[in-house]
Design an enzyme around this catalytic site. Structure first.
Site, mmCIF file in Angstrom:
data_model
loop_
_atom_site.group_PDB
_atom_site.id
_atom_site.type_symbol
_atom_site.label_atom_id
_atom_site.label_comp_id
_atom_site.label_asym_id
_atom_site.label_seq_id
_atom_site.Cartn_x
_atom_site.Cartn_y
_atom_site.Cartn_z
ATOM 1 N N ASP A 43 -15.642 3.013 -9.033
ATOM 2 C CA ASP A 43 -14.278 3.546 -9.055
ATOM 3 C C ASP A 43 -13.304 2.374 -9.199
ATOM 4 O O ASP A 43 -12.924 1.727 -8.222
ATOM 5 C CB ASP A 43 -14.014 4.331 -7.760
ATOM 6 C CG ASP A 43 -12.645 5.003 -7.754
ATOM 7 O OD1 ASP A 43 -11.803 4.658 -8.592
ATOM 8 O OD2 ASP A 43 -12.438 5.880 -6.888
ATOM 9 N N ARG A 66 -9.806 2.536 -7.313
ATOM 10 C CA ARG A 66 -9.953 2.182 -5.894
ATOM 11 C C ARG A 66 -10.222 0.694 -5.705
ATOM 12 O O ARG A 66 -9.500 -0.011 -4.984
ATOM 13 C CB ARG A 66 -11.086 2.996 -5.287
ATOM 14 C CG ARG A 66 -11.545 2.503 -3.915
ATOM 15 C CD ARG A 66 -13.067 2.553 -3.842
ATOM 16 N NE ARG A 66 -13.569 2.184 -2.538
ATOM 17 C CZ ARG A 66 -14.417 1.187 -2.322
ATOM 18 N NH1 ARG A 66 -14.816 0.417 -3.325
ATOM 19 N NH2 ARG A 66 -14.873 0.935 -1.116
ATOM 20 N N GLY A 112 -15.102 -0.585 8.429
ATOM 21 C CA GLY A 112 -15.991 0.156 7.540
ATOM 22 C C GLY A 112 -16.285 -0.661 6.300
ATOM 23 O O GLY A 112 -16.057 -0.219 5.172
ATOM 24 N N ASP A 157 -19.271 -2.314 10.469
ATOM 25 C CA ASP A 157 -19.798 -1.071 9.906
ATOM 26 C C ASP A 157 -20.942 -0.594 10.791
ATOM 27 O O ASP A 157 -21.732 -1.422 11.285
ATOM 28 C CB ASP A 157 -20.289 -1.274 8.467
ATOM 29 C CG ASP A 157 -20.309 0.025 7.683
ATOM 30 O OD1 ASP A 157 -19.534 0.149 6.714
ATOM 31 O OD2 ASP A 157 -21.088 0.934 8.050
ATOM 32 N N GLU A 165 -10.773 0.897 3.650
ATOM 33 C CA GLU A 165 -10.750 1.995 2.696
ATOM 34 C C GLU A 165 -11.205 3.228 3.482
ATOM 35 O O GLU A 165 -12.369 3.585 3.476
ATOM 36 C CB GLU A 165 -11.668 1.695 1.511
ATOM 37 C CG GLU A 165 -11.468 2.644 0.345
ATOM 38 C CD GLU A 165 -12.370 3.857 0.415
ATOM 39 O OE1 GLU A 165 -12.027 4.816 1.151
ATOM 40 O OE2 GLU A 165 -13.406 3.851 -0.255
ATOM 41 N N GLU A 217 -13.194 13.319 6.995
ATOM 42 C CA GLU A 217 -14.032 12.315 7.668
ATOM 43 C C GLU A 217 -13.316 11.617 8.825
ATOM 44 O O GLU A 217 -13.958 10.947 9.626
ATOM 45 C CB GLU A 217 -14.582 11.254 6.702
ATOM 46 C CG GLU A 217 -15.546 11.818 5.688
ATOM 47 C CD GLU A 217 -16.104 10.760 4.748
ATOM 48 O OE1 GLU A 217 -17.205 10.963 4.225
ATOM 49 O OE2 GLU A 217 -15.441 9.716 4.544
ATOM 50 N N HIS A 228 -13.093 8.546 -7.462
ATOM 51 C CA HIS A 228 -14.218 9.249 -6.839
ATOM 52 C C HIS A 228 -13.731 10.284 -5.821
ATOM 53 O O HIS A 228 -14.495 11.156 -5.397
ATOM 54 C CB HIS A 228 -15.182 8.259 -6.180
ATOM 55 C CG HIS A 228 -14.743 7.736 -4.856
ATOM 56 N ND1 HIS A 228 -13.779 6.748 -4.715
ATOM 57 C CD2 HIS A 228 -15.124 8.070 -3.594
ATOM 58 C CE1 HIS A 228 -13.604 6.488 -3.434
ATOM 59 N NE2 HIS A 228 -14.405 7.274 -2.724
#
Length: 550
Positions: A234, A237, A261, A283, A327, A336, A486
């Protein structure tokens, strides 16, 4: 607790579940279908003032007379009057036990009636027998059961007994299989969850058991290579984040960066290449093991430190950071709920003069006309290879479609329903309600759906005013009119398309978005809408729909 006690408890628990699934029971007096025979009898009490056990005692009914009563009631001609009055007064003022004494009522009115199979032939009847025999054991009471029965009557009773035995045997097999599968699943879950310790010392980490399972699924999903390949492909992004750092290196030079993340570590490496003194990536998925190898492969291990764990539980090697990059956006921006974690990190570690990348996000609605998709995916259920499957329509409509919307389908202007200043936002503010007004821009059109998308903005030298069109390094949009990402767009199809709309009409409404109570990473969305003409007259009355994004 011994293993035998544990097994017994498990069997009882499974038995209760099995009853509720296997014994869906039609009420004796109305069309209500209850999940179990017990609930059906309770419904008869509360809705119709009829207590079967009490009536058995009043009329001294044995097992077979009770079967006759049930079958008789099911054959009775129900009048379209108030059911409570009909049941208590009309019905029971008209009948006596002689009304259903005929042995024809031993034959089930409803095939495989769960209410008949739930009756015990040794509760009421054996109590009566005990009274007559003085409670002594023996076979002397047996002739009184069968002496005067015909062959046909015996066959009916044998049929009922065999059917009950068959159902019981089938249920035992199902429960045994379910118990075995449950134990296997429990063992697998226990083994895979040993490393995941849920602590209670964080206000932000108060997951319920259902939420823990949702979180585990969420983190596991980011362990797979495919999702990272899609995100890196992507360009909107990835290059958007890259430009925000490479074109503003003065903001990153000699700064301490926290990447929430971090995934494969791409944003951490952008930050390191922009002059950061230290980059810490966190993460909780297994992808971080590959990220550590990627960092070493690119000779950035002296700048980048990667930590595996939940943000709410890890300890950082420093007290404060200068910039948080993440992100965190999901479908429809909030799916989410990863922004919750960014806000936690902001409150705990971000310096008072620190910056957030991105620092602002907006959620926007527009309307579309897409007759072809509506026909192929909604109207489709009306005729499927010659069969009517229209009961599937509500399920199709309640699930928002995530797809790329061609710009030519847009029939209105856009309306911002949520504006998040990430430097001040709270977790509670992310559940929101907003009015909207979408002005129709096309004549003689139909609105089949409302579409949601989002924009994000990065800190720039002029942070007080968000640009109308993003320049490189300032932010990016997921609008249908921009290069697809995406995230695509989120489409909420309307149950009944709004037809004959004209330019100048206004699609007005209210949207309510909240976290799902069972899994906070999913979203419950409720939309009310109506259409007003330019003269402010109501052209289409108010309608409402609920959606689940999960």
């Amino acid at each position: 607790m011994s293993s035998s006690e544990s097994d017994n408890e498990s069997w009882e628990d499974w038995g209760e579940e099995g009853d509720s699934v296997q014994n869906k029971t039609l009420c004796l007096f109305c069309n209500e279908v209850c999940p179990s025979t017990d609930l059906a009898l309770e419904h008869c009490k509360s809705a119709h003032n009829f207590d079967l056990e009490l009536q058995r005692k009043v009329w001294s009914l044995d097992f077979y007379s009770t079967i006759k009563l049930i079958n008789y009631i099911r054959t009775y001609d129900k009048k379209e009057t108030d059911e409570k009055i009909w049941t208590k007064i009309k019905f029971f003022s008209d009948i006596t036990p002689s009304s259903f004494s005929d042995d024809k009522f031993l034959k089930p009115t409803i095939e495989d009636d769960p209410l008949l199979f739930s009756l015990s032939d040794n509760d009421q009847f054996e109590n009566d027998s005990d009274d007559e025999s003085g409670g002594q054991e023996g076979s002397s009471s047996i002739p009184s059961l069968y002496d005067n029965l015909t062959i046909e009557q015996l066959k009916e009773r044998l049929f009922i007994a065999e059917k009950r035995a068959s159902i019981a045997e089938q249920r035992c097999e199902e429960l045994a299989q379910a118990l075995t599968e449950s134990r296997d699943l429990l063992n697998r879950t226990f083994e895979s969850d040993q490393k995941l310790k849920i602590e209670s010392d964080s206000d932000s980490d108060n997951d319920s058991p259902r939420e823990v399972n949702g979180s585990k699924y969420y983190f596991d999903s980011y362990s797979h290579y495919g999702i990272h390949l899609e995100m890196l492909h992507d360009k909107v992004r990835t290059e958007g984040y890259q430009d925000s750092m490479y074109l503003h290196k003065d903001l990153f030079k000699d700064k301490i960066i926290l990447d929430i993340g971090c995934g494969t570590g791409i944003l951490s490496m952008f930050a390191a290449k922009s002059g950061a003194k230290m980059v810490i990536g966190i993460d909780n998925s297994d992808i971080i093991e590959n990220a550590q190898k990627i960092v070493k492969l690119n000779h950035l291990e002296d700048v980048i430190t990667l930590i595996k764990g939940k943000v709410e539980q890890v300890t950082l090697p420093i007290e404060k950071v200068d910039i948080i990059v993440s992100e965190w956006m999901g479908y429809f921006l909030l799916f989410e709920s990863m922004l919750d974690t960014v806000l936690f990190a902001r409150d705990k570690w971000l310096d008072k003069n620190g910056k957030l990348f991105p620092h602002n996000a907006t959620l926007i609605l527009t309307a579309i006309d897409d007759e072809e998709y509506f026909e192929d995916n909604v109207q489709f259920w009306d005729q499927v290879y010659g069969f009517n499957m229209s009961v599937m329509k509500p399920h199709t409509l309640s699930e928002p479609m995530v797809c790329v919307v061609p710009p030519k389908f847009i029939i209105s202007d856009s309306y911002k329903v949520l504006d998040i200043d990430i430097s001040t936002a709270t977790k509670q503010s992310l559940d929101f309600s907003s009015n909207f007004c979408l002005n129709i821009t096309t004549d003689s059109t139909t609105c089949h759906a409302i579409v949601g998308y989002f924009d994000v903005a990065f800190p720039t030298f002029n942070q007080d005013k968000k640009p109308e069109a993003f320049e490189p390094g300032q932010g990016f949009s997921t609008s249908p009119t921009e290069t697809p990402t995406h995230w695509k767009q989120t489409v909420f199809f309307l149950e009944t398309p709004l037809r004959n709309l004209m330019k100048g009409d206004c699609l007005k409404g209210n949207i309510n978005v909240s976290r799902n109570k069972r899994n906070f990473r999913n979203l419950d969305i409720f939309i009310e809408y109506w259409v007003e003409s330019p003269e402010k007259n109501i052209k289409i009355e108010k309608k409402s729909q609920g959606y689940f994004l999960g």
